[in-house]
Design an enzyme around this catalytic site. Structure first.
Site, mmCIF file in Angstrom:
data_model
loop_
_atom_site.group_PDB
_atom_site.id
_atom_site.type_symbol
_atom_site.label_atom_id
_atom_site.label_comp_id
_atom_site.label_asym_id
_atom_site.label_seq_id
_atom_site.Cartn_x
_atom_site.Cartn_y
_atom_site.Cartn_z
ATOM 1 N N TRP A 1 9.952 -9.790 -0.392
ATOM 2 C CA TRP A 1 9.780 -11.174 0.055
ATOM 3 C C TRP A 1 9.695 -12.187 -1.075
ATOM 4 O O TRP A 1 9.666 -13.382 -0.839
ATOM 5 C CB TRP A 1 8.518 -11.299 0.917
ATOM 6 C CG TRP A 1 7.311 -10.614 0.326
ATOM 7 C CD1 TRP A 1 6.823 -9.388 0.670
ATOM 8 C CD2 TRP A 1 6.488 -11.078 -0.752
ATOM 9 N NE1 TRP A 1 5.743 -9.056 -0.128
ATOM 10 C CE2 TRP A 1 5.515 -10.092 -1.013
ATOM 11 C CE3 TRP A 1 6.466 -12.236 -1.536
ATOM 12 C CZ2 TRP A 1 4.545 -10.215 -2.005
ATOM 13 C CZ3 TRP A 1 5.500 -12.370 -2.535
ATOM 14 C CH2 TRP A 1 4.559 -11.367 -2.746
ATOM 15 N N ASN A 2 9.630 -11.715 -2.338
ATOM 16 C CA ASN A 2 9.347 -12.709 -3.398
ATOM 17 C C ASN A 2 10.569 -13.523 -3.809
ATOM 18 O O ASN A 2 10.446 -14.712 -4.088
ATOM 19 C CB ASN A 2 8.667 -12.038 -4.596
ATOM 20 C CG ASN A 2 9.536 -11.010 -5.260
ATOM 21 O OD1 ASN A 2 10.465 -10.473 -4.669
ATOM 22 N ND2 ASN A 2 9.240 -10.721 -6.509
ATOM 23 N N PRO B 1 15.889 -7.382 5.289
ATOM 24 C CA PRO B 1 14.955 -8.184 4.480
ATOM 25 C C PRO B 1 13.512 -7.839 4.802
ATOM 26 O O PRO B 1 13.219 -7.201 5.823
ATOM 27 C CB PRO B 1 15.271 -9.618 4.931
ATOM 28 C CG PRO B 1 15.753 -9.472 6.342
ATOM 29 C CD PRO B 1 16.420 -8.125 6.442
ATOM 30 N N ALA B 2 12.587 -8.280 3.943
ATOM 31 C CA ALA B 2 11.158 -8.085 4.197
ATOM 32 C C ALA B 2 10.749 -8.907 5.420
ATOM 33 O O ALA B 2 11.318 -9.977 5.682
ATOM 34 C CB ALA B 2 10.358 -8.531 2.978
ATOM 35 N N GLY C 1 11.541 -3.347 -4.397
ATOM 36 C CA GLY C 1 10.251 -3.307 -3.711
ATOM 37 C C GLY C 1 9.209 -2.669 -4.606
ATOM 38 O O GLY C 1 9.406 -2.534 -5.823
ATOM 39 N N SER C 2 8.111 -2.255 -3.996
ATOM 40 C CA SER C 2 7.020 -1.671 -4.772
ATOM 41 C C SER C 2 7.370 -0.243 -5.199
ATOM 42 O O SER C 2 8.225 0.411 -4.584
ATOM 43 C CB SER C 2 5.751 -1.655 -3.918
ATOM 44 O OG SER C 2 6.003 -0.915 -2.748
ATOM 45 N N GLU D 1 14.775 -1.010 -7.819
ATOM 46 C CA GLU D 1 14.164 -2.002 -8.726
ATOM 47 C C GLU D 1 12.729 -2.164 -8.258
ATOM 48 O O GLU D 1 12.475 -2.767 -7.217
ATOM 49 C CB GLU D 1 14.914 -3.335 -8.637
ATOM 50 C CG GLU D 1 16.358 -3.267 -9.089
ATOM 51 C CD GLU D 1 16.520 -2.986 -10.573
ATOM 52 O OE1 GLU D 1 15.548 -3.166 -11.332
ATOM 53 O OE2 GLU D 1 17.608 -2.557 -10.959
ATOM 54 N N LEU D 2 11.786 -1.630 -9.028
ATOM 55 C CA LEU D 2 10.419 -1.496 -8.501
ATOM 56 C C LEU D 2 9.420 -2.342 -9.279
ATOM 57 O O LEU D 2 9.772 -3.326 -9.894
ATOM 58 C CB LEU D 2 10.050 -0.011 -8.483
ATOM 59 C CG LEU D 2 11.108 0.884 -7.790
ATOM 60 C CD1 LEU D 2 10.730 2.350 -7.885
ATOM 61 C CD2 LEU D 2 11.318 0.472 -6.340
ATOM 62 N N CYS E 1 8.314 -9.423 -10.246
ATOM 63 C CA CYS E 1 8.216 -8.099 -10.875
ATOM 64 C C CYS E 1 8.082 -8.218 -12.383
ATOM 65 O O CYS E 1 7.449 -7.385 -13.015
ATOM 66 C CB CYS E 1 9.440 -7.275 -10.513
ATOM 67 S SG CYS E 1 10.975 -8.134 -10.867
HETATM 68 P P1 NAD Z 1 7.498 -3.467 -0.409
HETATM 69 O O1 NAD Z 1 7.779 -2.265 -1.253
HETATM 70 O O2 NAD Z 1 6.289 -3.479 0.414
HETATM 71 O O3 NAD Z 1 8.733 -3.751 0.574
HETATM 72 C C1 NAD Z 1 10.071 -3.865 0.087
HETATM 73 C C2 NAD Z 1 11.025 -3.638 1.243
HETATM 74 O O4 NAD Z 1 10.977 -2.265 1.624
HETATM 75 C C3 NAD Z 1 10.693 -4.434 2.519
HETATM 76 O O5 NAD Z 1 11.910 -4.903 3.106
HETATM 77 C C4 NAD Z 1 10.025 -3.392 3.394
HETATM 78 O O6 NAD Z 1 10.125 -3.679 4.766
HETATM 79 C C5 NAD Z 1 10.829 -2.145 3.021
HETATM 80 N N1 NAD Z 1 10.180 -0.867 3.320
HETATM 81 C C6 NAD Z 1 8.852 -0.606 3.358
HETATM 82 N N2 NAD Z 1 8.644 0.700 3.665
HETATM 83 C C7 NAD Z 1 9.864 1.270 3.816
HETATM 84 C C8 NAD Z 1 10.330 2.597 4.123
HETATM 85 N N3 NAD Z 1 9.474 3.599 4.337
HETATM 86 N N4 NAD Z 1 11.656 2.828 4.198
HETATM 87 C C9 NAD Z 1 12.525 1.827 3.962
HETATM 88 N N5 NAD Z 1 12.161 0.561 3.674
HETATM 89 C C10 NAD Z 1 10.841 0.276 3.587
HETATM 90 O O7 NAD Z 1 7.554 -4.689 -1.461
HETATM 91 P P2 NAD Z 1 7.206 -6.231 -1.223
HETATM 92 O O8 NAD Z 1 5.727 -6.347 -1.006
HETATM 93 O O9 NAD Z 1 8.145 -6.834 -0.238
HETATM 94 O O10 NAD Z 1 7.599 -6.819 -2.676
HETATM 95 C C11 NAD Z 1 6.780 -6.740 -3.777
HETATM 96 C C12 NAD Z 1 7.153 -5.578 -4.702
HETATM 97 O O11 NAD Z 1 8.535 -5.676 -5.077
HETATM 98 C C13 NAD Z 1 6.374 -5.601 -6.013
HETATM 99 O O12 NAD Z 1 5.922 -4.320 -6.341
HETATM 100 C C14 NAD Z 1 7.408 -6.074 -7.034
HETATM 101 O O13 NAD Z 1 7.172 -5.683 -8.359
HETATM 102 C C15 NAD Z 1 8.661 -5.489 -6.493
HETATM 103 N N6 NAD Z 1 9.810 -6.219 -7.029
HETATM 104 C C16 NAD Z 1 10.583 -5.611 -7.997
HETATM 105 C C17 NAD Z 1 11.664 -6.301 -8.557
HETATM 106 C C18 NAD Z 1 12.531 -5.662 -9.617
HETATM 107 O O14 NAD Z 1 13.632 -6.166 -9.851
HETATM 108 N N7 NAD Z 1 12.116 -4.589 -10.270
HETATM 109 C C19 NAD Z 1 11.947 -7.599 -8.131
HETATM 110 C C20 NAD Z 1 11.129 -8.182 -7.157
HETATM 111 C C21 NAD Z 1 10.064 -7.469 -6.607
#
Ligand code: NAD
Length: 480
Positions: free
Chosen positions: A149-150, A174-175, A226-227, A248-249, A282
Site C-alpha cells: 500500500w505504500n 493490490p493491497a 511486501g513484507s 522486493e521485501l 522500504c
Molecule cells: P504485506 O506483506 O502485508 O502485503 C503485501 C501484499 O501481499 C498485499 O497485497 C497483501 O494483500 C499480499 N499478501 C498478504 N498475504 C499474502 C499471501 N499469503 N499470499 C499472497 N499475497 C499475500 O505488505 P504491506 O504492509 O502492504 O507493505 C509494507 C511492506 O512492504 C514493508 O515490509 C516494506 O518494506 C515492503 N516494501 C518493500 C519494497 C521493496 O522494494 N523492497 C517496496 C515497498 C514496500
C-alpha cells in the site's frame, strides 16, 4: 463515494461472492469508496483470461506492444491529477508526492516499452565449425503482481512494465488499503486498447485471493513487493511448483555520516529519507550511524530539520511534507519501537506524539521522532519500523560503522556521506546491500537495478535487468 469493480478479461465485473469492502481515507477516517471482496474463483477467472490472452500478446511484434504501452502511459499522464487525488485519499501521501508517483509510473511504462524492443539473444561459439549455439529469450507466460500500500501505483508499474514488454500477460492484486488508484492505473491500459485479458486486476484478502494467484498452476511467475514475512510465505507457496519469483521485501537502511561529510546536505537528505511518506518506505532510513567527532552538531541540525517538517492533510495542503500514516497499526508499531528504546535508556529528542489541533483528530497522524543514545539491542535497531522514527547512534571507526551497518537480516539500501575516496571504495566493497548510495539518497531510478540482498528479497526490479525476470532462456543448438 467511489465504487470500483474488478477488471477481468477487459470487463468491469463484481466478485462472484457479491461482497464488497470499504476503503478509508487515513487523514479523516472517512469511507471514500469500496471494491469487490474477491474470492479464489475470481482469481481463477482472471488467470484464465490472462492465459487465453497470452499467446496473442506474445506473438505481437515488440514494436506493436510498445505502441500499446506508450499509449497507456500517455493516458496515465493525462489522468495524473485524478489518479493522484485518489492515491492521496486512500494512502495519505501529500498530493504533490502522489502526482510524482503517478508521473514516475508512466515513465516506467515508457521505459519498459522500449526495453521490450531491445530484448536480445546470443550466439555462442561451440568449439566445432559444424554447429551453432544460439540463445533466445521468450516470455515466461501468465504473471501475477502482488503489491503493497505504500507506493501502490509505481510498484505496480515496476511489474506491469517488464511483464507486458516481455510479452507476458498479467493479473494484479493490490493491497486492500489502497486498491482504488491501482484500478484506475490498470483502467488506462484497457482504455488504450490493450487486448482484453492481457492485464487484469482483482481485489481481496492476500491470504485468500493472493494465495490462489500464487498457487494456481496457470501462474508461471510471481512478482511481490511486501513484507519479508509475506515474501517467505509466497516463496514457499510458489516453490510447490518451482515457479519463478521476484520478491522486493523489507529493509532496515543505515545512514552513515563520517567526520568529513558535507553536513548540510547529509542532514537535509537524511531528514527527507527518514520521514518521507511517514517513513513507510522500504528504503527509509531506520538507523543513523554518525561519527563521534561531529555527532553533537549533526544531531542538533537533524532535530531542527525534523521539527521544521510540515504535516497535514495532503489533499487540502498539497505541499505539506508529511501526511498521515496509512492506518492505526502503523502508529502502534512505531510507538512500540519508540517505547522499547526509551525503556532501554534512549532519549527522545522530538516527535513521537500526535500533533495538536482539530484537523489531526480523526487521522493517523504522528510527529516524526528522533531517538539518541539508543542501545544496539533495541527493537528499532533490528526490526523495520516502517514509520516516522529514527535511531541515532555514534561510531568511532570505519570498521565499526561497516560492522554496525551490516548487522541486520536486511540488505536493501545503505546510505553514506563522506568526501574520502578510500572510505568510499571500502564502503562499496564491504556493505552487504543491493543498493549503496554515496552522498545522495536516490535509491531507486528506472534505469538502474533495484533489489534486496539477504532477507530483503530475491531478483531485481527496474533497468534492463528486470526484463530477465519475465523471460525464459532457451538454448538452441543447430548441427549443420
Ligand atoms: P504485506 O506483506 O502485508 O502485503 C503485501 C501484499 O501481499 C498485499 O497485497 C497483501 O494483500 C499480499 N499478501 C498478504 N498475504 C499474502 C499471501 N499469503 N499470499 C499472497 N499475497 C499475500 O505488505 P504491506 O504492509 O502492504 O507493505 C509494507 C511492506 O512492504 C514493508 O515490509 C516494506 O518494506 C515492503 N516494501 C518493500 C519494497 C521493496 O522494494 N523492497 C517496496 C515497498 C514496500
Amino acid at each position: 463515494m467511489r465504487d470500483y469493480r474488478l477488471i477481468v478479461n477487459g470487463e468491469l465485473v463484481e466478485s462472484v461472492s457479491g461482497n464488497r469492502f470499504n476503503v478509508i481515507n487515513p487523514a479523516t477516517s472517512e469511507v471514500i469508496g469500496s471494491v469487490p471482496d474477491g474470492v479464489p474463483e475470481d482469481a481463477v477467472s482472471a488467470l484464465q483470461a490472462a492465459e487465453r490472452a497470452f499467446p496473442g500478446w506474445a506473438a505481437l511484434p515488440p514494436t506493436v506492444r510498445a505502441d500499446y504501452m506508450h499509449k497507456s502511459a500517455e493516458l496515465i499522464r493525462a489522468r495524473k491529477r485524478d489518479i493522484a487525488v485518489t492515491l492521496t485519499m486512500e494512502q495519505g501521501k501529500p498530493l504533490r508526492d502522489a502526482e510524482k508517483e503517478v508521473q514516475d509510473a508512466a515513465a516506467a511504462i515508457d521505459f519498459f516499452a522500449d526495453e521490450g524492443i531491445r530484448i536480445r539473444g546470443e550466439v555462442i561459439p561451440t568449439g566445432v565449425t559444424s554447429a551453432l549455439s544460439i540463445v533466445v529469450k521468450q516470455p515466461i507466460g501468465v504473471c501475477v503482481a502482488i503489491t503493497p500500500w505504500n507506493y501502490p501505483v509505481s510498484l505496480l508499474a515496476w511489474k506491469v512494465g517488464p511483464a507486458l514488454a516481455a510479452g507476458c500477460s498479467i493479473v494484479a492484486k493490490p493491497a486492500s488499503e489502497t486498491p482504488l488508484s491501482s484500478i484506475e492505473f490498470v483502467r488506462c491500459f484497457l482504455d488504450a486498447g490493450v487486448p482484453k485479458g492481457v492485464i487484469n486486476i482483482v481485489t481481496g484478502s492476500g491470504g485468500k485471493i493472493g494465495r490462489e494467484l500464487v498457487q494456481n498452476p496457470i501462474t508461471k511467475k510471481v512478482a511481490l513487493t511486501g513484507s519479508t514475512l509475506v515474501g517467505k510465505c509466497v516463496a514457499s507457496l510458489a516453490g510447490e511448483h518451482l515457479k519463478k519469483v521476484s520478491l522486493e521485501l523489507g529493509g532496515h537502511s543505515p545512514f552513515i555520516v563520517f567526520g568529513d561529510a558535507d553536513l548540510k546536505s547529509a542532514v537535509a537528505e537524511g531528514v527527507r529519507r527518514s520521514f518521507r511518506n511517514m517513513g513507510q518506505i522500504c528504503n527509509a532510513v531506520n538507523r543513523i550511524l554518525v561519527h563521534e567527532s561531529i555527532a553533537d552538531e549533526f544531531i542538533d541540525m537533524f532535530v531542527e530539520g525534523t521539527k521544521n517538517m510540515t504535516i497535514g492533510n495532503g489533499l487540502n495542503n498539497p505541499d505539506v511534507d508529511l501526511g498521515p500514516m496509512v492506518n492505526e497499526e502503523g502508529i502502534k508499531r512505531t510507538m512500540t519501537h519508540i517505547q522499547d528504546a526509551l525503556d532501554r535508556g534512549a532519549r527522545l529528542l522530538c516527535g513521537g506524539r500526535k500533533p495538536a489541533g482539530k484537523e489531526f483528530e480523526r487521522g493517523f497522524f504522528l510527529k516524526p521522532a528522533v531517538l539518541v543514545d539508543v542501545p544496539r539491542d533495541s527493537i528499532i535497531m533490528q526490526e523495520e519500523t516502517f514509520g516516522p522514527a529514527v535511531a541515532i547512534v555514534k561510531f568511532e571507526s570505519l570498521d565499526e560503522a561497516i560492522h554496525l551497518a551490516n548487522a541486520t537480516q536486511y540488505g536493501l539500501v545503505a546510505y553514506a556521506y563522506t568526501q574520502d575516496i578510500e572510505t568510499i571504495i571500502t564502503l562499496v566493497n564491504m556493505l552487504d546491500f543491493g543498493t549503496v548510495c554515496i552522498n545522495n539518497t536516490v535509491a531507486a531510478s528506472v534505469q538502474a537495478p533495484y533489489g534486496g540482498w539477504k532477507e530483503s528479497g530475491v531478483g531485481v526490479e527496474l533497468s534492463h535487468h528486470a526484463m530477465d525476470e519475465y523471460l525464459h532462456i532457451k538454448h538452441v543448438r543447430i548441427q549443420g
